[in-house]
Design a protein around this motif. Structure first.
Motif, PDB file in Angstrom:
ATOM      1  N   TRP A   7      26.359  13.049  56.852  1.00 11.34           N
ATOM      2  CA  TRP A   7      26.415  14.431  57.320  1.00 11.34           C
ATOM      3  C   TRP A   7      25.484  14.612  58.499  1.00 11.34           C
ATOM      4  CZ3 TRP A   7      25.853  13.137  52.200  1.00 11.34           C
ATOM      5  CH2 TRP A   7      26.865  13.551  51.333  1.00 11.34           C
ATOM      6  N   LEU A   8      25.914  15.414  59.460  1.00 10.92           N
ATOM      7  CA  LEU A   8      25.084  15.831  60.589  1.00 10.92           C
ATOM      8  C   LEU A   8      25.059  17.351  60.563  1.00 10.92           C
ATOM      9  CD1 LEU A   8      23.564  15.356  63.259  1.00 10.92           C
ATOM     10  CD2 LEU A   8      25.791  15.332  64.395  1.00 10.92           C
ATOM     11  N   VAL A  17      20.248  14.289  59.654  1.00 11.86           N
ATOM     12  CA  VAL A  17      21.281  13.315  59.326  1.00 11.86           C
ATOM     13  C   VAL A  17      21.017  12.876  57.891  1.00 11.86           C
ATOM     14  CG1 VAL A  17      22.262  11.051  59.847  1.00 11.86           C
ATOM     15  CG2 VAL A  17      21.430  12.503  61.717  1.00 11.86           C
ATOM     16  N   ARG A  18      22.037  13.037  57.053  1.00 14.85           N
ATOM     17  CA  ARG A  18      21.941  12.596  55.663  1.00 14.85           C
ATOM     18  C   ARG A  18      22.986  11.526  55.421  1.00 14.85           C
ATOM     19  NH1 ARG A  18      23.451  17.196  52.228  1.00 14.85           N
ATOM     20  NH2 ARG A  18      23.350  15.622  50.580  1.00 14.85           N
ATOM     21  N   GLY A  19      22.601  10.511  54.704  1.00 19.38           N
ATOM     22  CA  GLY A  19      23.527   9.461  54.333  1.00 19.38           C
ATOM     23  C   GLY A  19      23.455   9.214  52.845  1.00 19.38           C
ATOM     24  N   ARG A  40      22.792  12.192  66.726  1.00 23.75           N
ATOM     25  CA  ARG A  40      24.104  11.542  66.841  1.00 23.75           C
ATOM     26  C   ARG A  40      23.965  10.031  67.007  1.00 23.75           C
ATOM     27  NH1 ARG A  40      28.432  14.660  66.878  1.00 23.75           N
ATOM     28  NH2 ARG A  40      28.155  16.892  67.222  1.00 23.75           N
ATOM     29  N   SER A  41      22.912   9.599  67.655  1.00 31.27           N
ATOM     30  CA  SER A  41      22.646   8.172  67.787  1.00 31.27           C
ATOM     31  C   SER A  41      22.412   7.544  66.414  1.00 31.27           C
ATOM     32  CB  SER A  41      21.437   7.961  68.698  1.00 31.27           C
ATOM     33  OG  SER A  41      21.147   6.598  68.821  1.00 31.27           O
ATOM     34  N   MET A  42      21.686   8.249  65.547  1.00 33.15           N
ATOM     35  CA  MET A  42      21.467   7.754  64.182  1.00 33.15           C
ATOM     36  C   MET A  42      22.778   7.695  63.413  1.00 33.15           C
ATOM     37  SD  MET A  42      19.746   6.546  61.712  1.00 33.15           S
ATOM     38  CE  MET A  42      18.010   6.722  62.069  1.00 33.15           C
ATOM     39  N   VAL A  43      23.621   8.708  63.552  1.00 27.94           N
ATOM     40  CA  VAL A  43      24.933   8.695  62.894  1.00 27.94           C
ATOM     41  C   VAL A  43      25.718   7.471  63.346  1.00 27.94           C
ATOM     42  CG1 VAL A  43      27.174   9.859  62.730  1.00 27.94           C
ATOM     43  CG2 VAL A  43      25.061  11.184  62.519  1.00 27.94           C
ATOM     44  N   ASP A  44      25.730   7.211  64.645  1.00 27.02           N
ATOM     45  CA  ASP A  44      26.448   6.046  65.176  1.00 27.02           C
ATOM     46  C   ASP A  44      25.909   4.751  64.577  1.00 27.02           C
ATOM     47  OD1 ASP A  44      28.068   7.649  66.734  1.00 27.02           O
ATOM     48  OD2 ASP A  44      26.897   7.340  68.577  1.00 27.02           O
TER      49      ASP A  44
END
Length: 71
Positions: A7-8, A17-19, A40-44
């Motif tokens: 999630w962002l 950012v949650r994973g 967004r970089s972390m999501v990527d």
């Protein structure tokens, strides 16, 4: 293959950012960022290091939220 969710979200000040690995009861991680680009970089990075096929559910979640608000 275990389910993986990312999630962002933003509160207008911070980006989070949650994973989660393994569905509802799975292991969870959370990161906070001051800017959207870093988040967004972390999501990527999280998506690239996870095997499997990803589905973007943003529009489905938005539509469900809109339906709840109109009822």
């Amino acid at each position: 293959m275990a389910r993986r969710d990312i999630w962002l979200v933003s509160d207008g000040r911070l980006w989070r950012v949650r994973g989660r690995l393994g569905g509802d009861g799975g292991k969870e991680v959370s990161y906070e960022f001051r800017d959207e680009a870093s988040a967004r970089s972390m999501v990527d990075r999280m998506m690239k290091t996870s095997a499997g096929t990803w589905r973007d559910l943003t529009e489905a979640v938005r539509q469900a939220s809109n339906r709840r608000q109109t009822h």
